[in-house]
Design an enzyme around this catalytic site. Structure first.
Site, PDB file in Angstrom:
ATOM      1  N   GLU A   1       0.851  -1.195   0.000  1.00  0.00           N
ATOM      2  CA  GLU A   1       0.000   0.000   0.000  1.00  0.00           C
ATOM      3  C   GLU A   1       0.884   1.240   0.000  1.00  0.00           C
ATOM      4  O   GLU A   1       0.629   2.199  -0.702  1.00  0.00           O
ATOM      5  CB  GLU A   1      -0.938   0.011   1.219  1.00  0.00           C
ATOM      6  CG  GLU A   1      -1.803   1.275   1.260  1.00  0.00           C
ATOM      7  CD  GLU A   1      -2.889   1.257   2.320  1.00  0.00           C
ATOM      8  OE1 GLU A   1      -3.270   0.174   2.798  1.00  0.00           O
ATOM      9  OE2 GLU A   1      -3.374   2.348   2.679  1.00  0.00           O
TER      10      GLU A   1
ATOM     11  N   ARG B   1      -7.529   3.166  13.011  1.00  0.00           N
ATOM     12  CA  ARG B   1      -8.424   2.022  12.880  1.00  0.00           C
ATOM     13  C   ARG B   1      -8.410   1.176  14.166  1.00  0.00           C
ATOM     14  O   ARG B   1      -9.407   0.548  14.519  1.00  0.00           O
ATOM     15  CB  ARG B   1      -8.074   1.184  11.651  1.00  0.00           C
ATOM     16  CG  ARG B   1      -9.292   0.550  11.030  1.00  0.00           C
ATOM     17  CD  ARG B   1      -8.978  -0.088   9.699  1.00  0.00           C
ATOM     18  NE  ARG B   1      -9.533   0.641   8.576  1.00  0.00           N
ATOM     19  CZ  ARG B   1     -10.810   0.615   8.198  1.00  0.00           C
ATOM     20  NH1 ARG B   1     -11.699  -0.092   8.864  1.00  0.00           N
ATOM     21  NH2 ARG B   1     -11.211   1.292   7.154  1.00  0.00           N
TER      22      ARG B   1
ATOM     23  N   GLU C   1     -10.725  -7.501   3.832  1.00  0.00           N
ATOM     24  CA  GLU C   1     -10.014  -7.617   5.108  1.00  0.00           C
ATOM     25  C   GLU C   1     -10.754  -8.372   6.201  1.00  0.00           C
ATOM     26  O   GLU C   1     -10.121  -9.082   6.984  1.00  0.00           O
ATOM     27  CB  GLU C   1      -9.669  -6.217   5.634  1.00  0.00           C
ATOM     28  CG  GLU C   1      -8.661  -5.496   4.786  1.00  0.00           C
ATOM     29  CD  GLU C   1      -8.565  -4.042   5.184  1.00  0.00           C
ATOM     30  OE1 GLU C   1      -9.497  -3.280   4.866  1.00  0.00           O
ATOM     31  OE2 GLU C   1      -7.582  -3.670   5.823  1.00  0.00           O
TER      32      GLU C   1
HETATM   33  N1  MTE Z   1      -6.371 -11.137  -1.409  1.00  0.00           N
HETATM   34  C1  MTE Z   1      -5.339 -11.523  -2.176  1.00  0.00           C
HETATM   35  N2  MTE Z   1      -5.451 -12.660  -2.875  1.00  0.00           N
HETATM   36  N3  MTE Z   1      -4.191 -10.800  -2.233  1.00  0.00           N
HETATM   37  C2  MTE Z   1      -4.034  -9.646  -1.506  1.00  0.00           C
HETATM   38  O1  MTE Z   1      -2.989  -9.007  -1.576  1.00  0.00           O
HETATM   39  N4  MTE Z   1      -5.056  -8.069   0.094  1.00  0.00           N
HETATM   40  C3  MTE Z   1      -6.040  -7.901   1.154  1.00  0.00           C
HETATM   41  C4  MTE Z   1      -7.416  -8.328   0.666  1.00  0.00           C
HETATM   42  N5  MTE Z   1      -7.360  -9.620   0.048  1.00  0.00           N
HETATM   43  C5  MTE Z   1      -5.112  -9.214  -0.682  1.00  0.00           C
HETATM   44  C6  MTE Z   1      -6.292 -10.000  -0.682  1.00  0.00           C
HETATM   45  C7  MTE Z   1      -6.125  -6.539   1.645  1.00  0.00           C
HETATM   46  S1  MTE Z   1      -5.043  -6.025   2.803  1.00  0.00           S
HETATM   47  C8  MTE Z   1      -7.084  -5.676   1.209  1.00  0.00           C
HETATM   48  S2  MTE Z   1      -7.229  -4.123   1.811  1.00  0.00           S
HETATM   49  C9  MTE Z   1      -8.039  -6.058   0.168  1.00  0.00           C
HETATM   50  O2  MTE Z   1      -7.835  -7.384  -0.301  1.00  0.00           O
HETATM   51  C10 MTE Z   1      -7.875  -5.074  -0.979  1.00  0.00           C
HETATM   52  O3  MTE Z   1      -8.714  -5.347  -2.022  1.00  0.00           O
HETATM   53  P1  MTE Z   1     -10.266  -4.959  -2.029  1.00  0.00           P
HETATM   54  O4  MTE Z   1     -10.342  -3.547  -1.604  1.00  0.00           O
HETATM   55  O5  MTE Z   1     -10.640  -5.187  -3.423  1.00  0.00           O
HETATM   56  O6  MTE Z   1     -10.941  -5.871  -1.071  1.00  0.00           O
HETATM   57  N1  LUZ Z   2      -5.524   2.320   4.312  1.00  0.00           N
HETATM   58  C1  LUZ Z   2      -5.760   3.606   4.524  1.00  0.00           C
HETATM   59  C2  LUZ Z   2      -6.278   1.360   4.850  1.00  0.00           C
HETATM   60  O1  LUZ Z   2      -5.016   4.445   4.018  1.00  0.00           O
HETATM   61  N2  LUZ Z   2      -6.824   3.940   5.272  1.00  0.00           N
HETATM   62  C3  LUZ Z   2      -7.636   3.047   5.847  1.00  0.00           C
HETATM   63  O2  LUZ Z   2      -8.597   3.396   6.518  1.00  0.00           O
HETATM   64  C4  LUZ Z   2      -7.360   1.695   5.649  1.00  0.00           C
HETATM   65  N3  LUZ Z   2      -8.114   0.750   6.206  1.00  0.00           N
HETATM   66  C5  LUZ Z   2      -7.817  -0.514   6.005  1.00  0.00           C
HETATM   67  C6  LUZ Z   2      -6.735  -0.836   5.222  1.00  0.00           C
HETATM   68  N4  LUZ Z   2      -5.985   0.088   4.646  1.00  0.00           N
HETATM   69 MO1  MOS Z   3      -5.215  -3.579   2.929  1.00  0.00          MO
HETATM   70  S1  MOS Z   3      -4.224  -3.482   4.706  1.00  0.00           S
HETATM   71  O1  MOS Z   3      -6.040  -2.124   3.156  1.00  0.00           O
HETATM   72  O2  MOS Z   3      -3.995  -3.148   1.861  1.00  0.00           O
END
Ligand code: MTE
Ligand code: LUZ
Ligand code: MOS
Length: 772
Positions: free
Chosen positions: A227, A305, A706
């Protein structure tokens, strides 16, 4: 059920990642020289031997940065390359650019450094006592905590140590930069945040943002680790490519990746929980000491969070939640699935566990009694709406026979002395939206080509989580056409500007809603075009099964005919749309607001068996009820639920980051860091996906990314339940509950008093365990 759009490419090994595209001619490779010490000032840096190595093309340090040496995503003051002060082991000091990756690494080995060491702090409580903060601590409060302690019939207090977690994306950090014209660069980056990379690269290079193009096809996993922390590597190659006018690539090896990048934040916490005789929660007072590492990174947002999720899914009329981002000499910790929420929920569950143990009742009695419902107020002021907490709990209790399971476990434990079974329910409630309100925006660019095929670009990054599948499903459903017509493009800063990171589980919500707005613009144009042709009102026209319908009756206008007609009549076949989440707001001056568009709920049962003599254990069964809204793609959802669960179980049971007092990561390879695998998976897994309508999600859906990781917390309390069936002793609420910790928790007191062993472990029990 329809597959993930990448399924065939993945299984055939044809999916392309950053370094899978053919190498451009003359491409150079980078290795990074990181600080060998966790804190100090550089007295001497000798690059001469490395420079003299044949095949080394250049070595760059902070002095060579053309623009600003600044990569902080929220707070400024985070350097790309060390100028004088080193603050964690592995912090990039110099980059070696060479003809091959091997030569670059040899070059790194030849760099000599002398550092005047400064005091090293690795413990957040020490940093806290020293007043060493990333930002001022924050407190969320509701009710009047101090006034109600005297009304409580029971007050429990305790402390938790919660370990961090390595992201362990299969694809390590990497980027490839290609100089184009003038001082422009195109960079292929494995990032969740192409715009953050673009803006940081522009700042580092000292050029306007439009000179830097970032392109992301897909990631081999991110989990939050990309991220923000993909930015540094992209900046390094972009700067080198600009300075050398050559393509430059970096691929971190696993050990460098584990040492140089931050992880889930470890937390230390104090809890105090007050209840009435009947188990109702009156008040809580929590203090969180976040181990932020050496730079701000996203720590302040993660901390936020933690504050938001400290009460998990429970009603707490009086609460005071204090949280401090404590600066230590470890790699800067960062986003990781759940983003500070899991650590907070662990503490809430620990407090409930201690209360239940003190009262001599099952934990789930207290959990159930205190579940939130509509009209309750979170400590940050948001009113609970459309609450699914009890619904999911009751569904799981009935579907998976909670009472029967408890009974079965009691019977087992009554007849077994050395092995014990344990049980726990883990309910979750996770807020959806970036807590930084401004990040809740997205855009989508849809092109229809004259043959009826589509190209969809959004700010969403595919990291395995299925956002490209979801975008294709959403566009297909809105236009009434087959998913096969849609190609979801790479995420590119020239097609989508200023995108938020793909994070916070909100990627499908934000980019899906933008895509709906874009497709609707096109449908509106089509209706205006077709109404005179069909002699009907515009709103009588619908699109379904690749056909135009009037008043629900099919016409002879196929999708392809409509598109061709639009082209010939000069009707635009492209649309760009912007979405911003309505309603959300937050005022940090008073720490109140309505930060989340909605919440995701669920409840999961865990059943475990612990070998109380050896400390080993097995997860017999996990049974989940999870709330998904109207599902977009069931395969994607199931993958997220199972994957998140496995990752949560790993965090709570196996994954142990060991540091020494000098801040050195000892577990920086897969030989010393145990990741969950098929053997640590539950022997039985049942998932019930609940499908309800969510007005705040695209096409009624709910985010899924998540939340499931937080179910993993349940396994910890199931293990504790089994351990407590073996002994009434108390042991600390520290995670992860590795087999070693189980063993030491149950038996370490024998080290002080060997006679105790004979009293509590008769010969019969020993033979029973050995026989099993
Ligand atoms: N699933 C896979 N296969 N790979 C990933 O890197 N990241 C997770 C989750 N599931 C991830 C995953 C995280 S930390 C987040 S925030 C969300 O996917 C991000 O994608 P979304 O916003 O589409 O759910
Ligand atoms: N990233 C962010 C995050 O920048 N703000 C958020 O609130 C958050 N929450 C979950 C995962 N990544
Ligand atoms: Mo997920 S920790 O918001 O990349």
């Amino acid at each position: 059920m329809k597959n993930h759009v990448d399924a065939a490419f993945h299984t055939r090994g044809e999916s392309l990642y950053v370094d899978d595209n053919p190498e451009p001619a003359g491409m150079l490779h980078v290795a990074v020289f990181g600080s060998p010490l966790a804190h100090g000032t550089i007295r001497r840096l000798d690059l001469s031997a490395a420079r003299a190595l044949p095949g080394v093309v250049a070595i760059f340090t902070a002095k060579d940065i053309p623009g600003q040496n600044e990569v902080g995503p929220i707070l400024k003051g985070e350097v790309l390359l060390v100028e004088e002060l080193v603050e964690f082991i592995g912090q990039p000091v110099a980059i070696v650019v060479a003809e091959t990756p091997e030569i670059a690494h040899f070059g790194v080995d030849l760099i000599d450094i002398e550092i005047d060491e400064l005091p090293i702090v690795v413990d957040p409580r020490v940093a806290h006592a020293n007043g060493n903060f990333i930002a001022p601590p924050r407190t969320f409060a509701i009710g009047d905590v101090d006034a109600v302690w005297r009304d409580c019939d029971l007050i429990v207090e305790g402390q938790c140590e919660i370990a961090g977690q390595e992201h362990l994306y299969l694809e390590t950090q990497r980027a490839r930069a290609i100089p184009t014209e003038g001082d422009q660069v195109r960079c292929y980056s494995s990032t969740q945040s192409p715009y953050a990379v673009q803006s940081a690269c522009a700042r580092i290079c000292g050029v306007p943002q439009h000179k830097i193009e970032i392109d992301v096809k897909r990631l081999g996993g991110g989990f939050g680790g990309k991220e923000d922390q993909a930015t540094h590597w992209a900046c390094i190659v972009t700067m080198a490519a600009r300075l050398l006018r050559k393509p430059v690539q970096i691929v971190l090896n696993r050990i460098d990746d584990m040492q140089m990048t931050g992880k889930r934040h470890p937390y230390s916490a104090d809890f105090k929980l007050g209840l009435k005789k009947d188990g109702t929660i009156e008040a809580l007072d929590f203090k969180f000491y976040q181990n932020s590492g050496a730079a701000a990174d996203l720590s302040t947002a993660v901390l936020e969070r933690t504050l938001f999720h400290a009460t998990n899914t429970y009603r707490v009329p009086n609460a005071r939640i204090y949280a401090a981002a404590c600066k230590t000499n470890l790699h800067p910790h960062t986003a990781f699935r759940g983003f500070g929420g899991p650590q907070a929920m662990f503490v809430m569950e620990a407090a409930l566990s201690k209360a239940a143990e003190t009262m001599g009742i099952e934990r789930e009695e207290l959990q159930y009694k205190n579940l939130i419902s509509d009209g309750d107020v979170f400590p940050f002021g948001q009113v609970v709406e459309d609450c699914q907490a009890k619904i999911c709990w009751d569904d799981a209790a009935e579907t998976f026979d909670l009472a029967g399971t408890r009974k079965r476990i009691e019977e087992y434990n009554a007849t077994h002395t050395a092995t014990k079974k344990g049980f726990a329910v883990m309910p979750i409630c996770f807020g959806i939206s970036f807590t930084k309100i401004h990040l809740n925006q997205a855009s989508s660019l849809v092109h229809i080509y004259t043959d009826g095929s589509l190209s969809v670009s959004t700010g969403g990054v595919e990291m395995g989580q299925g956002v490209s599948t979801n975008m294709a499903e959403i566009a297909a459903a809105e236009l009434g056409i087959s998913r096969a017509r849609i190609k979801v493009e790479s995420t590119n800063t020239t097609r989508i500007a200023n995108m938020s990171p793909s994070a916070a589980s909100a990627t499908t919500d934000l980019n899906g809603n933008a895509t709906i707005l874009a497709t609707n613009q096109i449908l509106t144009r089509f209706r205006a075009m077709l109404a005179p042709e069909l002699g009907c009102a515009e709103d009588a026209i619908t699109f379904k099964d690749e056909l135009v319908y009037v008043d629900g009756e099919p016409t002879e206008w196929s999708w392809e005919k409509v598109v061709e007609h639009a082209y010939l009549n000069r009707v635009a076949l492209s649309a760009h749309a912007f979405f911003a989440t309505p309603r959300i707001h937050f005022d940090s001056a008073v720490e109140k607001g309505h930060p989340f568009a909605y919440h995701v709920y669920g409840a999961t049962h865990f059943e475990v068996t612990v070998d109380c003599l050896r400390g080993r254990y097995e997860i017999d069964a996990v049974r989940m009820v999870h709330d998904l809204g109207r599902q977009i793609n069931e395969v994607v959802d199931l993958g997220q639920l199972e994957g998140g669960l496995a990752q949560g179980i790993g965090w709570m049971t196996l994954e142990e980051l060991a540091y020494d007092e000098k801040g050195r990561l000892l577990s920086k390879a897969l030989s010393t860091y145990k990741a969950p695998d098929v053997f640590s998976s539950p022997k039985k897994l049942e998932v019930k996906m609940r499908s309800t309508e969510n007005p705040a999600g695209p096409r009624g859906s709910k985010a899924v990314g998540e939340p499931p990781i937080m179910y993993g917390i349940g396994v910890y309390f199931a293990l504790r339940d089994a351990m407590r069936a073996y002994t009434a002793r108390d042991f600390p609420y520290d995670a992860p509950m590795t087999p070693e910790r189980v063993l030491m928790s149950l038996h370490s007191h024998f080290l002080d008093d060997p006679n105790a062993a004979r009293e509590t472990a008769p010969a019969g029990e020993v033979s029973e365990a050995v026989a099993e």
